[in-house]
Design a protein around this motif. Structure first.
Motif, PDB file in Angstrom:
ATOM      1  N   LEU A 114       0.819  -1.209   0.000  1.00  0.00           N
ATOM      2  CA  LEU A 114       0.000   0.000   0.000  1.00  0.00           C
ATOM      3  C   LEU A 114       0.852   1.258   0.000  1.00  0.00           C
ATOM      4  N   GLN A 132     -13.216   3.393  -2.635  1.00  0.00           N
ATOM      5  CA  GLN A 132     -12.072   2.493  -2.557  1.00  0.00           C
ATOM      6  C   GLN A 132     -11.470   2.511  -1.164  1.00  0.00           C
ATOM      7  N   TRP A 136     -11.312  -0.729   1.385  1.00  0.00           N
ATOM      8  CA  TRP A 136     -10.045  -1.222   1.922  1.00  0.00           C
ATOM      9  C   TRP A 136     -10.039  -1.163   3.439  1.00  0.00           C
ATOM     10  N   GLN A 139     -12.184  -3.992   4.840  1.00  0.00           N
ATOM     11  CA  GLN A 139     -11.510  -5.280   4.672  1.00  0.00           C
ATOM     12  C   GLN A 139     -10.373  -5.454   5.673  1.00  0.00           C
ATOM     13  N   LEU A 164      -1.405  -5.720  -1.762  1.00  0.00           N
ATOM     14  CA  LEU A 164      -2.580  -5.698  -2.631  1.00  0.00           C
ATOM     15  C   LEU A 164      -2.548  -6.865  -3.612  1.00  0.00           C
ATOM     16  N   ASN A 167      -6.419  -6.046  -6.232  1.00  0.00           N
ATOM     17  CA  ASN A 167      -6.916  -4.802  -5.646  1.00  0.00           C
ATOM     18  C   ASN A 167      -7.600  -5.005  -4.293  1.00  0.00           C
ATOM     19  N   PRO A 169      -6.839  -5.597  -0.200  1.00  0.00           N
ATOM     20  CA  PRO A 169      -5.731  -5.478   0.756  1.00  0.00           C
ATOM     21  C   PRO A 169      -5.562  -6.728   1.597  1.00  0.00           C
TER      22      PRO A 169
END
Length: 355
Positions: A114, A132, A136, A139, A164, A167, A169
């Motif tokens: 990241l 986005q 992330w 998640q 990643l 896409n 994480p």
């Protein structure tokens, strides 16, 4: 150390000569990816893997160069990784000894980390889309909640340790992770990058699950603002900003609810910070979690009450106690000595930590 032959070099990577180097009669060395917590990290190709799943990461640790504390941590890394099975956590495949070197094989994430992604966007003058960032963040929350339910701390959450893949994480680099042996046993070893460290860690007051929550909030801020939540002209100014400075706020373009959640996560008192489970129950997060379940069902359908996984974690603790009992006692003794120190003595230690 493994004796890898290298020729043409490009940046931090190296291409092996032919015939290719094969480790454990299975893993073919592709290139050097960099240095991890205890050793060197390589990209390898698994000759026994299914088609499309050949690429993996090999982390080598020279056992002879480890001191007792590092030996305990290296053993713990392999033990605890084997108990973790979650879409938001880098998958562990196996560990073994090769030519006096301890090797760990893990999942390969093609999207790099990241921190690299943030720097790439920053240099291009771009920012991540709001949806986005929230995806992330949720998640990562699910991954942290999964770890904490199994009494596992990461202790070094930062953008460089978030990888990643497609896409999505994934939390990785558990080289400084610790299993919580009991409610009174707090991790006290000062480690990691100061930008993400909690006030209690910097003051040597011990770390618990709430310290990971602080670090995750710093990552959230960084994703939103393309900069660190706490900065300074030098190391000590960063430390003082974290310990005594004001809590940063997100720009107005972000939802007020997200800013409130981040502020609560950055409370300087660990007991007042919410747990990952509590954040996931916040109306703002819960609503978006439902949306995420439809988009990425594989990342959210984890049964967080899987008692089998909890038993596996307990077995890992027992294994470590049996095989590393003596060294673990040495590690605990050192931790108690560190715990007795005040913040003044800590300031001298933190200067030695790399930025």
């Amino acid at each position: 150390m493994l004796k890898f032959q290298e020729t043409a070099k490009c940046g931090p990577t190296a291409i092996p000569v032919y015939p290719p180097t094969v480790i454990a009669r299975r893993y073919v060395l592709q290139q050097k990816l960099g240095s991890g917590s205890f050793g060197t990290v390589y990209l390898v190709s698994d000759k026994k893997a299914k088609h499309g799943e050949e690429l993996k990461v090999l982390k080598e640790i020279s056992v002879g160069e480890l001191n007792p504390n590092e030996s305990v941590q290296a053993s713990m890394e392999a033990q605890l990784l084997s108990t973790l099975n979650h879409p938001a956590i880098v998958r562990f495949h196996e560990s073994f000894m090769e030519q006096g070197t301890f090797c760990i094989i893990t999942e390969y994430c093609e999207g790099r980390d990241l921190d690299y992604k943030i720097q790439e966007y920053k240099e291009a003058g771009k920012i991540f889309p709001d949806n986005q960032i929230v995806e992330w963040f949720i998640q990562l929350l699910l991954g942290v909640d999964y770890m904490h339910e199994r009494r596992i701390l990461h202790r070094d959450l930062k953008s460089k340790n978030i990888f990643l893949k497609n896409n999505l994480p994934k939390i990785g680099d558990f080289g400084v992770s610790r299993l919580l042996m009991g409610s009174c046993e707090l991790a006290t070893t000062l480690t990691g990058t100061p930008y993400y460290m909690s006030p209690e860690a910097l003051k040597h007051q011990g770390c618990d699950a709430k310290s990971d929550i602080w670090s995750l909030a710093c990552i959230l801020y960084e994703m939103c603002c393309m900069d660190h939540a706490f900065s300074g002209s030098n190391f000590l100014s960063v430390v003082l900003n974290i310990v005594e400075g004001n809590t940063p706020s997100l720009p107005d373009r972000y939802p007020r609810e997200l800013n409130i959640i981040m502020s609560r996560m950055l409370n300087k008192s660990p007991s007042l910070r919410p747990s990952a489970a509590e954040i996931l129950k916040a109306p703002y997060v819960e609503e978006r979690l439902q949306q995420l379940m439809y988009k990425h069902p594989e990342a959210t359908l984890e049964d967080k009450r899987n008692s089998a996984c909890q038993k596996e974690a307990a077995h890992a603790v027992n294994a470590i106690k049996i095989t590393e009992g003596r060294r673990y006692k040495e590690n605990n003794k050192r931790a108690k000595e560190l715990r007795s120190q005040n913040f003044g003595s800590v300031s001298a230690h933190v200067l030695q930590i790399r930025m």
